[in-house]
Design a protein around this motif. Structure first.
Motif, PDB file in Angstrom:
ATOM      1  N   LEU A   1      -8.684   3.301   1.835  1.00 13.82           N
ATOM      2  CA  LEU A   1      -7.820   2.241   1.304  1.00 13.82           C
ATOM      3  C   LEU A   1      -8.606   0.953   1.057  1.00 13.82           C
ATOM      4  N   GLU A   2      -8.461   0.419  -0.174  1.00 11.92           N
ATOM      5  CA  GLU A   2      -9.140  -0.836  -0.519  1.00 11.92           C
ATOM      6  C   GLU A   2      -8.143  -1.799  -1.152  1.00 11.92           C
ATOM      7  N   ASN A   3      -8.507  -3.067  -1.203  1.00 11.48           N
ATOM      8  CA  ASN A   3      -7.596  -4.045  -1.795  1.00 11.48           C
ATOM      9  C   ASN A   3      -7.228  -3.719  -3.237  1.00 11.48           C
ATOM     10  N   ASP A   4      -8.160  -3.073  -3.932  1.00 10.68           N
ATOM     11  CA  ASP A   4      -7.886  -2.693  -5.320  1.00 10.68           C
ATOM     12  C   ASP A   4      -6.716  -1.728  -5.444  1.00 10.68           C
ATOM     13  N   ASP A   5      -6.447  -0.990  -4.365  1.00 13.01           N
ATOM     14  CA  ASP A   5      -5.365   0.000  -4.412  1.00 13.01           C
ATOM     15  C   ASP A   5      -3.989  -0.630  -4.218  1.00 13.01           C
ATOM     16  N   LEU A   6      -3.967  -1.880  -3.767  1.00 16.43           N
ATOM     17  CA  LEU A   6      -2.691  -2.485  -3.418  1.00 16.43           C
ATOM     18  C   LEU A   6      -1.910  -2.945  -4.643  1.00 16.43           C
TER      19      LEU A   6
ATOM     20  N   ALA B   1       0.841  -1.197   0.000  1.00 12.83           N
ATOM     21  CA  ALA B   1       0.000   0.000   0.000  1.00 12.83           C
ATOM     22  C   ALA B   1       0.875   1.245   0.000  1.00 12.83           C
TER      23      ALA B   1
ATOM     24  N   GLU C   1      -7.538  -4.137   7.957  1.00 12.48           N
ATOM     25  CA  GLU C   1      -8.721  -4.711   7.299  1.00 12.48           C
ATOM     26  C   GLU C   1      -8.465  -5.065   5.830  1.00 12.48           C
ATOM     27  N   THR C   2      -7.435  -4.474   5.264  1.00 14.48           N
ATOM     28  CA  THR C   2      -7.103  -4.836   3.884  1.00 14.48           C
ATOM     29  C   THR C   2      -6.083  -5.977   3.928  1.00 14.48           C
ATOM     30  N   ASP C   3      -5.651  -6.413   2.697  1.00 21.50           N
ATOM     31  CA  ASP C   3      -4.668  -7.501   2.643  1.00 21.50           C
ATOM     32  C   ASP C   3      -3.229  -6.997   2.691  1.00 21.50           C
ATOM     33  N   ALA C   4      -3.048  -5.694   2.929  1.00 23.48           N
ATOM     34  CA  ALA C   4      -1.695  -5.136   2.842  1.00 23.48           C
ATOM     35  C   ALA C   4      -0.721  -5.802   3.811  1.00 23.48           C
TER      36      ALA C   4
END
Ligand code: ADP
Ligand code: MG
Length: 519
Positions: free
Chosen positions: A332-337, A233, A278-281
């Motif tokens: 921040l969302e998983n799509d941003d990673l 991220a 909460e995200t996969d980062a």
């Protein structure tokens, strides 16, 4: 009209005209070129340049020498520009171009003394330059060099550059590997290759990293040093209490209110780490500052976080991994990673460097260059960049020619042959151009400790016998031999550019007959 003289220049201006202007400009240009002569070729010497404030640069690179030399004379400055243009256009051959420009000026001076008009010289030089370009075209050995030829081009550009004889071969291989990694049918993406230097190890420890290296510190020593198959991220925000909440005017009249205020703050801070978790980062690059309480939450989440990351590094991480920059952790969302095969933090003396390898978004590679001291790595960085440029030029810009003075002998012969059919005094200028090109093999001979006159005679004889010959320097001596057999190859583009830029600069200087300097 009366006898009143008319003044159009201010009293402070200085004016030099005619022969004086010409000879002062030519001398200045020759002096610049003279200053780099001893550095040409694999047996060339280095220069130590000391700046006003005592900084020391040790180099063999023509462009760097001229750039560091603080040259003031306007005509001399034009020769510095020759080296700059050469460096920008093809990345190597700067000494060659400057020496040629100086010699073209020197020959022009003789012609002027023999009353050849400057315009005739300019025309003759331009015509000769065209013959030279055709000679280069006709003598390209391979328009699409194979791996071995690319390696030879890299080696030829690196020998004698403070990289050490032993290391040169390995470094050349690293350079070729780097270029091939970023080479597609559309050409070489030269910008995708970075050289990152780090002192403290032998040059032979230099390696190719399939990714990018950034110089950033972990937010906390308690964080992990690496992450595999990492989701990444990028956050552009300070993870601190927002100003509006800790208003200086905050009125607290009892303990409950104070506790409530602290609690509100703590809750707000806790949100940051929670939102990220909460995200996969796995790895987070933050351009701003991070509150200590947030840092300890991030440690608990097991994340690898870098704070205060500078803009260039943010760009590099984004480009390599495909992570998008997010202005606030809340969004921040998983799509941003982005992602990479591995992110690892490695320690070098006092520095920690972050290696991001196998990034999902680009084929970017980094040559991680090592050397024992600052001066050594600086020179290695310059020589790696030159070598990367020449390999790129050999692949993308018209192939390779025989080096070690061989192509120059071919050029000079061709120009001399064709001069015979040129009418009038222009013929003298074309012949002078051919003689000027001879300065390159002559200088290589001098720098190798060979007798320059004997060397030129031997070279010409070999060429007349139909073999391409150059002054191959091996170990302590030089011999007249075939550069192609000995693997001394230069990109055709470097020679083309040297002819063009030296011709441009010298003819521009010859044309000037009036220098007006306003002080
Ligand atoms: P430049 O700034 O012009 O690139 P260099 O100091 O790099 O100056 O020298 C380049 C010249 O050295 C080229 O003409 C190249 O062909 C020649 N050269 C490179 N390797 C050898 C070698 N082993 N023997 C002889 N000449 C060589
Ligand atoms: Mg060079």
């Amino acid at each position: 009209m009366g006898g009143q003289p008319m003044f159009i220049l201010s009293e402070d201006s200085e004016r030099t005209r005619g022969d004086d202007a010409q000879s002062s400009n030519i001398s200045a240009g020759k002096a610049v070129s003279e200053s780099v002569r001893t550095t040409l070729g694999p047996r060339g010497m280095d220069k130590m340049l000391v700046s006003d404030d005592g900084d020391v640069v040790i180099t063999n690179d023509g462009a760097t020498i001229l750039d560091e030399m603080d040259i003031e004379h306007p005509a001399a400055q034009m020769l510095v520009e020759v080296a700059e243009t050469q460096e920008e256009e093809v990345g190597d051959g700067t000494t060659t171009a400057s020496i040629l420009a100086g010699e073209l000026l020197s020959k022009a001076e003789n012609l002027l003394e023999d009353d050849v008009h400057p315009t005739t010289i300019v025309e003759g030089y331009h015509e000769a330059a065209q013959i030279a370009q055709a000679a280069i075209e006709d003598n390209v050995i391979a328009t699409e060099p194979d791996d071995e030829q690319l390696l030879q081009v890299a080696e030829s550009s690196m020998t004698g550059k403070g990289t050490g004889e032993l290391a040169a071969g390995d470094l050349a291989q690293t350079v070729v590997d780097a270029v091939q990694q970023v080479s597609t049918t559309d050409g070489v993406d030269r910008d995708a290759i970075t050289v990152h230097t780090q002192v403290g190890a032998a040059t032979s420890a230099t390696e190719l990293v399939e990714g990018v290296i950034v110089d950033e510190d972990r937010l906390s020593e308690e964080m992990p040093r690496s992450a595999e198959d990492a989701a990444i991220a990028i956050i552009e925000e300070d993870l601190e209490v927002k100003e509006s909440n800790i208003d200086a005017e905050y009125q607290v009249s009892n303990v409950d209110q104070l506790n409530a205020a602290i609690e509100a703050e703590t809750e707000q801070l806790a949100e940051y780490a929670k939102a990220i978790a909460e995200t996969d980062a796995d790895v987070v690059f933050i351009d701003g500052d991070v509150d200590d309480r947030v840092a300890s939450d991030l440690v608990k989440e097991g994340l690898l976080v870098f704070d205060g990351v500078d803009g260039d590094d943010i760009d590099a991480v984004g480009a390599a991994t495909g992570a998008s920059r997010v202005g606030s952790v809340e969004t921040l969302e998983n799509d941003d990673l982005g992602s990479a095969d591995s992110v690892s933090v490695e320690k070098f003396a006092d520095d920690e460097l972050v290696f991001i390898e196998g990034g999902a978004a680009s084929e970017a590679v980094t040559i991680f260059a090592r050397g024992s001291t600052e001066h050594v790595v600086d020179e290695i960085e310059r020589s790696l960049n030159d070598a990367l440029d020449v390999v790129t030029a050999a692949l993308d810009a018209g192939g390779v020619v025989g080096g070690a003075g061989a192509i120059e002998i071919i050029i000079a012969n061709q120009v001399r042959d064709e001069a015979a059919s040129i009418e009038g005094r222009k013929q003298l200028a074309v012949e002078a151009f051919a003689d000027a090109v001879d300065v390159l093999p002559r200088t290589l001979a001098e720098n190798t400790g060979m007798d320059p006159i004997d060397a030129l005679v031997d070279l010409r004889a070999a060429h007349d016998g139909g073999t391409a010959a150059g002054l191959i320097s091996e170990g302590q001596t030089g011999t007249v031999a075939d550069p192609i057999e000995h693997g001394v190859l230069d990109p055709a583009a470097v020679k083309r550019e040297a002819i063009d830029s030296a011709t441009e600069a010298s003819t521009m200087i010859v044309r000037i007959d009036d220098v007006i300097a306003s002080n």
